[in-house]
Design an enzyme around this catalytic site. Structure first.
Site, mmCIF file in Angstrom:
data_model
loop_
_atom_site.group_PDB
_atom_site.id
_atom_site.type_symbol
_atom_site.label_atom_id
_atom_site.label_comp_id
_atom_site.label_asym_id
_atom_site.label_seq_id
_atom_site.Cartn_x
_atom_site.Cartn_y
_atom_site.Cartn_z
ATOM 1 N N GLY A 98 0.823 -1.204 0.000
ATOM 2 C CA GLY A 98 0.000 0.000 0.000
ATOM 3 C C GLY A 98 0.851 1.245 0.000
ATOM 4 O O GLY A 98 2.064 1.198 0.204
ATOM 5 N N GLY A 118 -3.518 4.576 -2.000
ATOM 6 C CA GLY A 118 -4.309 3.372 -2.133
ATOM 7 C C GLY A 118 -3.511 2.122 -1.840
ATOM 8 O O GLY A 118 -2.383 2.182 -1.351
ATOM 9 N N ASP A 129 9.655 10.232 -8.371
ATOM 10 C CA ASP A 129 9.640 9.491 -7.107
ATOM 11 C C ASP A 129 10.446 8.193 -7.211
ATOM 12 O O ASP A 129 9.959 7.105 -6.868
ATOM 13 C CB ASP A 129 8.199 9.188 -6.688
ATOM 14 C CG ASP A 129 8.065 8.832 -5.206
ATOM 15 O OD1 ASP A 129 8.992 9.161 -4.426
ATOM 16 O OD2 ASP A 129 7.041 8.232 -4.822
#
Length: 351
Positions: free
Chosen positions: A51, A55, A169
């Site tokens: 997770g 979400g 990221d």
């Protein structure tokens, strides 16, 4: 660029074919599934794989093909919607060996789900930091191939797509490995696009502490070099097999005062590299079973990637050539940020 979007309704789904023209061409299909189909495929989302902020990810099986899938179920908030659109518009249009493949999606009512190929060996962080008892130990040759694969994937995003895609990221959690330990860059929810007529873009600050380039914190428009910085931080963790900072050390990249040089691995890495002692940086569990030449090469690349100025960092295409052994690389200078950490640590010790 020619983008051909063919929508054909067939039973339960739409079939979308995207044709891209550029340095490399790709063609693929994205299926739009109904929510009930994915409920059935995941057995009502009963097996959670992981997770994140937007979400959770669940394991499933497509009944017709028996293909194992990973279903990312995004929350209904606006950030979840933004992530959904970002991933479909980026990874949905590209294909590369080192980028995770988007198989299908669901956009029905408030439901936003993304379906990817399932990576049997999970994410890189699980193996590097032994987050589970059954995580396989990575040999140096496997680690080196992972560094090269990730570099190739990022080079493709930055330099070979119609628009430059900045991932925003890069971290071990967003690098998946398949059954053969081939790396796949994943999680494009924060990705942003830069047209080829532009060199940078102004975007809101995001990303993960510990992997964020310092110029982003200052609010200036970003370039693909923020991914290069993050990649460099990941390389250091691949070498050492541990986090660059201890759990109790701050990751505030805007201030060097929050770090202790003996706890911040990049400081150790650049010092050992300059003194010719990269051997001591390597994960001790490798028991000297590694190529010292490759370790030095990776360490040099990493230290160039985390330079203070984006202009001093190499492009991902250059990094690929260095890792492939096709290009030599000079000794990187000490980044000012790391030098400041050492200076402050020395001042504190002398008090």
């Amino acid at each position: 660029m020619l983008v051909l979007l063919l929508l054909i309704w067939k039973n339960k789904f739409k079939w979308c074919v995207f044709s891209l023209c550029g340095n490399q061409s790709s063609a693929g299909g994205i299926i739009a599934f109904r929510y009930t189909d994915l409920v059935r495929a995941t057995k009502s989302f009963s097996e959670k794989l992981g997770g994140g902020a937007f979400g959770s990810v669940y394991k499933g099986v497509l009944s017709d093909s028996k293909i194992t899938i990973a279903v990312k179920k995004l929350d209904g908030a606006s950030q979840g919607e933004k992530q959904f659109r970002a991933e479909v518009s980026s990874v949905g249009l590209i294909q590369h060996l080192n980028l995770v493949k988007l198989i299908c999606f669901c956009c029905e009512g408030d439901h936003r789900l993304l379906v990817y190929e399932h990576m049997l060996n999970g994410s890189l962080d699980g193996h590097l930091f032994k987050k589970s008892y059954n995580a396989a130990f990575l040999s140096w040759s496997t680690r080196y191939q992972i560094t090269l694969g990730v570099a190739r994937g990022l080079s493709y995003l930055h330099q070979s797509c119609h628009k430059c895609i900045i991932h925003c990221d890069i971290k071990p959690e967003n690098i998946l490995v398949d059954s053969s330990y081939v790396p796949k860059v994943a999680d494009f929810g924060l990705a942003t696009f830069v047209g080829r007529d532009f060199s940078r873009i102004l975007t809101s600050f995001r990303g993960t502490a510990g992997y964020i380039a310092r110029e982003w914190l200052s609010g200036v428009p970003i370039t693909p070099k923020i991914d290069v910085y993050s990649f460099g931080m990941v390389l250091l963790e691949i070498i050492s097999g541990r986090r660059n900072s201890s759990a109790g050390t701050s990751h505030d990249a805007s201030s060097s005062s929050s770090y202790k040089h003996d706890e911040f691995f990049p400081v150790q890495a650049i010092n050992k590299l300059h003194s010719g002692d990269v051997r001591s940086l390597v994960d001790p569990q490798l028991h000297s079973d590694f190529s010292l030449e490759e370790v030095e090469r990776v360490c040099k690349v990493a230290c160039w990637c985390i330079q203070d100025s984006e202009f001093d960092r190499p492009m991902m295409g250059e990094i690929v050539r260095v890792l492939e052994g096709l290009r030599e690389i000079d000794m990187p200078p000490m980044p000012r940020f790391l030098a400041a950490i050492m200076e402050q640590s020395g001042a504190a010790t002398s008090m």
